[in-house]
Design a protein around this motif. Sequence first.
Motif, short mmCIF file in Angstrom:
data_model
loop_
_atom_site.label_atom_id
_atom_site.label_comp_id
_atom_site.label_asym_id
_atom_site.label_seq_id
_atom_site.Cartn_x
_atom_site.Cartn_y
_atom_site.Cartn_z
N GLU A 33 128.83 88.55 34.23
CA GLU A 33 128.24 89.46 33.23
C GLU A 33 129.29 90.93 32.53
O GLU A 33 128.73 91.71 32.02
N ILE A 34 129.78 91.10 33.72
CA ILE A 34 130.74 92.84 33.92
C ILE A 34 130.90 92.97 33.18
O ILE A 34 131.64 92.17 32.33
N LYS A 35 131.41 93.92 32.36
CA LYS A 35 132.50 94.12 31.18
C LYS A 35 133.31 95.29 31.93
O LYS A 35 132.90 95.76 32.58
N LEU A 36 134.21 95.67 30.76
CA LEU A 36 135.39 96.89 31.07
C LEU A 36 134.78 98.17 31.24
O LEU A 36 133.42 98.16 30.27
N GLY A 37 134.77 98.88 32.41
CA GLY A 37 134.46 99.77 32.81
C GLY A 37 133.23 100.11 33.01
O GLY A 37 133.25 100.78 34.07
N ASP A 38 132.61 98.44 33.76
CA ASP A 38 131.87 98.47 35.09
C ASP A 38 132.17 99.29 36.11
O ASP A 38 133.43 98.70 36.33
N TYR A 39 131.38 99.47 36.82
CA TYR A 39 131.93 98.99 38.33
C TYR A 39 131.50 97.50 39.44
O TYR A 39 130.41 97.32 39.08
N THR A 40 132.20 97.81 40.56
CA THR A 40 131.68 96.18 41.15
C THR A 40 132.70 96.88 42.19
O THR A 40 132.89 98.28 42.57
N VAL A 41 131.78 96.13 43.77
CA VAL A 41 132.23 96.06 44.71
C VAL A 41 132.98 95.39 45.32
O VAL A 41 131.97 93.82 44.57
N VAL A 42 134.25 95.02 45.86
CA VAL A 42 134.61 93.38 45.94
C VAL A 42 134.88 93.11 47.31
O VAL A 42 135.00 94.24 48.19
N HIS A 43 135.38 91.95 47.99
CA HIS A 43 134.55 91.45 49.00
C HIS A 43 136.01 90.30 48.87
O HIS A 43 135.64 89.41 48.26
N ALA A 44 136.82 90.76 49.96
CA ALA A 44 137.79 89.35 50.16
C ALA A 44 137.83 89.20 48.76
O ALA A 44 138.42 87.93 48.33
N GLY A 45 139.43 90.04 47.98
CA GLY A 45 138.95 89.39 46.10
C GLY A 45 137.99 88.10 45.62
O GLY A 45 138.42 88.43 44.28
N PHE A 46 136.56 89.30 45.78
CA PHE A 46 135.66 88.41 44.79
C PHE A 46 135.15 90.00 44.46
O PHE A 46 134.11 90.17 45.31
N ALA A 47 134.61 89.90 42.85
CA ALA A 47 133.46 91.05 42.98
C ALA A 47 132.24 91.01 43.24
O ALA A 47 131.95 89.10 43.15
N LEU A 48 130.94 91.26 43.76
CA LEU A 48 130.35 90.58 44.25
C LEU A 48 128.57 91.33 43.70
O LEU A 48 127.82 90.55 43.80
N SER A 49 128.87 92.00 43.55
CA SER A 49 127.31 93.19 42.37
C SER A 49 128.01 93.97 41.28
O SER A 49 129.79 94.35 41.57
N ILE A 50 127.95 94.13 40.49
CA ILE A 50 127.70 95.59 39.69
C ILE A 50 127.28 97.03 39.66
O ILE A 50 126.27 96.73 39.58
N LEU A 51 127.76 97.67 39.36
CA LEU A 51 127.10 99.72 39.35
C LEU A 51 127.01 99.89 38.38
O LEU A 51 128.52 99.45 38.08
N ASP A 52 126.44 100.47 38.62
CA ASP A 52 126.38 100.96 37.00
C ASP A 52 127.32 102.64 37.62
O ASP A 52 127.06 103.05 38.81
#
Length: 100
Positions: A39-58
Amino acid sequence: MCLAVPGKVVEIFEENGLKMGHVDYAGAVSRACLEYVPEIKLGDYTVVHAGFALSILDEEEAAKSFDAWRELQAEADRQGVDLFGRPLDPDAAKPKRGQV
């Protein structure tokens, strides 16, 4: 040790059937797999580990993380060390002639 730094999604694309994106970390852009956060979209923030986005942050959550980083960096600067505890002045860590 793993340090999770939020990055902003600046591009989303498909590659080999996978949802992928480019994530901007204060000017350093890297590629990440976005399949775990469909469900991530342009402009969202995310945390990436080992090349994989794991969560979405506002944006507010990401700002709190950035503030904590700035506080950590300021404290390290006050102590004269980098974020890993190494002296900022490499010569300061070397023993002087006659010292052990």
